[in-house]
Enzyme design. Structure first.
Site, PDB file in Angstrom:
ATOM      1  CB  SER A   9       3.835  40.130 -57.095  1.00 51.70           C
ATOM      2  OG  SER A   9       3.756  39.140 -56.088  1.00 51.70           O
ATOM      3  CG  HIS A  34       8.251  39.851 -57.581  1.00 53.33           C
ATOM      4  ND1 HIS A  34       9.554  40.278 -57.414  1.00 53.33           N
ATOM      5  CD2 HIS A  34       7.706  39.869 -56.340  1.00 53.33           C
ATOM      6  CE1 HIS A  34       9.777  40.547 -56.141  1.00 53.33           C
ATOM      7  NE2 HIS A  34       8.668  40.291 -55.460  1.00 53.33           N
ATOM      8  CG  ASP A  36       6.368  38.275 -53.496  1.00 48.76           C
ATOM      9  OD1 ASP A  36       7.451  38.826 -53.259  1.00 48.76           O
ATOM     10  OD2 ASP A  36       5.455  38.814 -54.151  1.00 48.76           O
ATOM     11  CG  MET A  38       5.975  35.539 -48.088  1.00 46.89           C
ATOM     12  SD  MET A  38       4.419  36.400 -47.768  1.00 46.89           S
ATOM     13  CE  MET A  38       4.522  37.676 -49.020  1.00 46.89           C
ATOM     14  CG  HIS A  67      11.035  39.250 -52.511  1.00 49.89           C
ATOM     15  ND1 HIS A  67      10.009  40.154 -52.262  1.00 49.89           N
ATOM     16  CD2 HIS A  67      11.905  39.394 -51.472  1.00 49.89           C
ATOM     17  CE1 HIS A  67      10.259  40.799 -51.140  1.00 49.89           C
ATOM     18  NE2 HIS A  67      11.385  40.353 -50.640  1.00 49.89           N
ATOM     19  CG  MET A  69       9.961  38.313 -48.214  1.00 53.00           C
ATOM     20  SD  MET A  69       8.332  38.896 -48.714  1.00 53.00           S
ATOM     21  CE  MET A  69       8.158  37.991 -50.244  1.00 53.00           C
ATOM     22  CG  MET A 138      11.067  45.022 -48.888  1.00 51.66           C
ATOM     23  SD  MET A 138      10.221  44.104 -50.192  1.00 51.66           S
ATOM     24  CE  MET A 138       8.490  44.259 -49.738  1.00 51.66           C
ATOM     25  N   GLY A 143       5.377  40.783 -46.456  1.00 56.41           N
ATOM     26  CA  GLY A 143       4.489  39.770 -45.872  1.00 56.41           C
ATOM     27  C   GLY A 143       3.135  39.677 -46.554  1.00 56.41           C
ATOM     28  CG  PHE A 144       0.326  40.533 -45.374  1.00 57.98           C
ATOM     29  CD1 PHE A 144      -0.443  39.383 -45.247  1.00 57.98           C
ATOM     30  CD2 PHE A 144       1.143  40.923 -44.320  1.00 57.98           C
ATOM     31  CE1 PHE A 144      -0.409  38.629 -44.081  1.00 57.98           C
ATOM     32  CE2 PHE A 144       1.186  40.171 -43.142  1.00 57.98           C
ATOM     33  CZ  PHE A 144       0.407  39.029 -43.022  1.00 57.98           C
ATOM     34  N   GLY A 145       0.422  41.251 -49.852  1.00 56.61           N
ATOM     35  CA  GLY A 145       0.141  42.094 -51.006  1.00 56.61           C
ATOM     36  C   GLY A 145      -0.913  43.129 -50.628  1.00 56.61           C
ATOM     37  N   GLY A 146      -1.098  44.103 -51.487  1.00 57.84           N
ATOM     38  CA  GLY A 146      -2.189  45.058 -51.314  1.00 57.84           C
ATOM     39  C   GLY A 146      -2.023  46.089 -50.207  1.00 57.84           C
ATOM     40  CG  ASP A 176       8.125  43.794 -53.789  1.00 57.05           C
ATOM     41  OD1 ASP A 176       6.912  43.895 -54.061  1.00 57.05           O
ATOM     42  OD2 ASP A 176       8.653  42.731 -53.400  1.00 57.05           O
ATOM     43  N   GLY A 177       6.032  46.803 -53.556  1.00 60.28           N
ATOM     44  CA  GLY A 177       4.987  47.036 -52.558  1.00 60.28           C
ATOM     45  C   GLY A 177       4.206  48.307 -52.805  1.00 60.28           C
ATOM     46  N   GLY A 178       2.920  48.141 -53.021  1.00 56.78           N
ATOM     47  CA  GLY A 178       2.052  49.320 -53.171  1.00 56.78           C
ATOM     48  C   GLY A 178       2.260  50.090 -54.462  1.00 56.78           C
TER      49      GLY A 178
HETATM   50  C1  DX5 Z   1       5.187  41.784 -50.205  1.00 61.67           C
HETATM   51  C2  DX5 Z   1       5.705  41.199 -51.496  1.00 61.67           C
HETATM   52  C3  DX5 Z   1       5.281  41.941 -52.683  1.00 61.67           C
HETATM   53  C4  DX5 Z   1       3.821  41.986 -52.900  1.00 61.67           C
HETATM   54  C5  DX5 Z   1       3.501  43.207 -53.700  1.00 61.67           C
HETATM   55  O1  DX5 Z   1       5.756  41.113 -49.141  1.00 61.67           O
HETATM   56  O2  DX5 Z   1       7.100  41.159 -51.496  1.00 61.67           O
HETATM   57  O3  DX5 Z   1       5.940  41.469 -53.839  1.00 61.67           O
HETATM   58  O4  DX5 Z   1       3.314  40.852 -53.546  1.00 61.67           O
HETATM   59  O5  DX5 Z   1       2.143  43.295 -53.755  1.00 61.67           O
HETATM   60  P1  DX5 Z   1       1.386  44.655 -54.032  1.00 61.67           P
HETATM   61  O6  DX5 Z   1       1.829  45.129 -55.369  1.00 61.67           O
HETATM   62  O7  DX5 Z   1      -0.031  44.203 -54.009  1.00 61.67           O
HETATM   63  O8  DX5 Z   1       1.733  45.603 -52.932  1.00 61.67           O
HETATM   64 ZN    ZN Z   2       8.165  40.721 -53.445  1.00 58.07          ZN
END
Ligand code: DX5
Ligand code: ZN
Length: 216
Positions: A9, A34, A36, A38, A67, A69, A138, A143-146, A176-178
Site C-alpha cells: 500500500s 494498492h 488507498d 480517503m 481502494h 474509501m 478489511m 482510515g489508517f495504516g499501521g 487489507d490491514g495489519g
Molecule cells: C487502511 C487501508 C490499508 C492500509 C494498510 O484504511 O485501506 O490499505 O494502508 O496498511 P497496514 O498494512 O499498515 O495496516
Molecule cells: Zn486499502
C-alpha cells in the site's frame, strides 16, 4: 489471475520520494500496487487522489489496485480507471446502488471489487458475489495504516470462500490491514489470494526483501 499476490500500500510510502518508492516496488516481487483513497468523510482521514494516480501511472506497469474509501464512489470510479486503475474496489457500506456501481466499473474496462468493513457480515454479498471480480475484507477499520490485525478476519475468509464456491464465482479474496510477516502465511493458507501490506513493507529495513518474505 494467479493467486498468492502481494499488494504493497502506497499509503505508507514516502511521498517526498514517491517515484523512488514506486521504482523499488517495480523491482520487487510485488504483484499489485494498492492505492488507498480517503476523503475525510467516509473515513476519518484524508489521503490523496488523482495527482498521485498520475504519478503511479507514469512510473509503473504493475497492476494498479485502487481502494476507494469515499462517499458516493460512483461519481469517481470512471476517472480512476481513465487514470490507470486496473481494479477499483468500493465499500459495500458506501454504495447505495452497488450493482450499478460494479457494472459502471466493469463497463469502463476495469475489474471491480467490493469491500467489507470488519463489522459487515459476509452474507451481505450473497446477491453480488457472481458479479464481482474481488472481495476485499478489511482486517482493520479503514482510515489508517499501521493498525492491529483483527483476528475475526480468518472466519470471514472461510465464509467468503464458501460463498464464492457455492456460487461458482471467480472472485479473488483480498485482505487489507495489519498484514505482516507473522500472519501472511496463515492468511494465504486460510484462503486469501491477495494481501495488502503497508506498514510491514515500508517500515522494514529492506522493503524488497519483506515483500518476498510475505509470500513464503
Ligand atoms: C487502511 C487501508 C490499508 C492500509 C494498510 O484504511 O485501506 O490499505 O494502508 O496498511 P497496514 O498494512 O499498515 O495496516
Ligand atoms: Zn486499502
Amino acid at each position: 489471475m494467479k493467486t498468492k499476490l502481494i499488494a504493497p500500500s502506497l499509503l505508507s510510502a514516502d511521498f517526498g520520494n514517491l517515484q523512488r518508492d514506486i521504482e523499488m516496488l517495480n523491482r520487487s516481487h510485488a504483484d499489485w500496487i494498492h492505492v488507498d483513497v480517503m476523503d475525510g468523510r467516509y473515513v476519518p482521514n484524508i489521503s490523496f487522489g488523482f495527482p498521485i494516480m498520475k504519478t503511479v501511472q507514469k512510473h509503473t506497469q504493475k497492476f494498479v489496485d485502487v481502494h476507494l474509501m469515499i462517499v458516493e464512489p460512483e461519481k469517481y470510479v470512471e476517472e480512476f480507471i481513465d487514470q490507470g486503475a486496473d481494479l477499483v474496489s468500493v465499500h459495500y457500506e458506501a454504495c447505495t446502488h452497488l450493482h450499478r456501481t460494479i457494472e459502471l466499473i466493469q463497463n469502463r474496462g476495469a475489474k471491480a471489487g467490493v469491500v467489507l468493513n470488519p463489522a459487515s457480515p459476509v452474507l451481505l454479498l450473497e446477491d453480488i458475489i457472481e458479479q464481482v471480480d474481488l472481495v476485499l475484507l478489511m482486517s482493520v477499520n479503514p482510515g489508517f495504516g499501521g493498525q492491529k490485525f483483527i483476528e475475526n478476519t480468518y472466519k470471514k475468509i472461510a465464509e467468503t470462500k464458501d460463498l464464492i464456491l457455492s456460487n461458482n464465482s471467480t472472485a479473488l479474496i483480498e485482505v487489507d490491514g495489519g498484514v505482516n510477516l507473522e500472519n501472511a502465511a496463515k492468511l494465504f493458507a486460510a484462503g486469501a489470494d491477495v494481501l495488502v501490506a503497508g506498514n510491514a513493507v515500508f517500515s522494514s529495513e529492506v522493503p524488497e526483501k519483506t515483500i518476498e518474505l510475505l509470500k513464503i
